[in-house]
Write a protein that holds these residues in place. Structure first.
Motif, short mmCIF file in Angstrom:
data_model
loop_
_atom_site.label_atom_id
_atom_site.label_comp_id
_atom_site.label_asym_id
_atom_site.label_seq_id
_atom_site.Cartn_x
_atom_site.Cartn_y
_atom_site.Cartn_z
N TYR A 60 137.82 8.60 67.88
CA TYR A 60 138.80 9.33 67.09
C TYR A 60 139.95 9.79 67.97
O TYR A 60 139.74 10.30 69.07
CB TYR A 60 138.18 10.55 66.41
N HIS B 56 137.73 5.39 54.28
CA HIS B 56 137.08 4.63 55.35
C HIS B 56 135.73 4.09 54.88
O HIS B 56 135.40 2.92 55.12
CB HIS B 56 136.91 5.51 56.59
N ARG B 57 134.98 4.91 54.16
CA ARG B 57 133.67 4.47 53.65
C ARG B 57 133.84 3.34 52.63
O ARG B 57 133.02 2.43 52.58
CB ARG B 57 132.92 5.64 53.04
N ASP C 211 141.50 -0.75 58.00
CA ASP C 211 140.75 0.50 57.99
C ASP C 211 141.73 1.67 57.87
O ASP C 211 142.72 1.73 58.62
CB ASP C 211 139.94 0.62 59.29
N PHE D 210 141.46 4.56 58.97
CA PHE D 210 141.57 5.21 60.28
C PHE D 210 142.61 4.51 61.15
O PHE D 210 143.33 5.15 61.91
CB PHE D 210 140.23 5.23 61.00
#
Length: 98
Positions: A8, A22-23, A66, A68
């Protein structure tokens, strides 16, 4: 196979805000047979994804999707390896056509 180590780079509050998306990203690629294992690291400073049956260029394109990555909340270190031994009862994922 690939080990994807996420670290992160954003604050945990930002990570939490993007976590549901993200999931959903993970679920899409589990369903496609690309991801075979994933989870957070302990302590919670990133996560790990195991991917299989895909070439590196396609994996890079997938990881760019993604949330993220899109929101610049994580850095990705990718290690390719060839699994040659498994514990009894485990099976290597079948190569996919992607």
């Amino acid at each position: 196979m690939y080990v994807i180590n996420l670290r992160y780079t954003g604050a945990l509050a930002e990570i939490d805000d993007a976590l549901e998306q993200h999931r959903m990203f993970l679920e899409r690629y589990f369903a496609a047979g690309v991801f075979v294992m994933a989870g957070p690291k302990v302590p919670r400073d990133g996560g790990v994804i195991i991917a299989s049956g895909i070439d590196r260029d396609r994996l890079d394109a997938i990881l760019a999707e993604d949330p993220f990555a899109r929101e610049q909340l994580a850095h990705y270190d990718i290690t390719e390896f060839k699994a040659t031994r498994l514990a009894p009862g485990l099976q290597l994922p079948e190569p996919s056509a992607t």
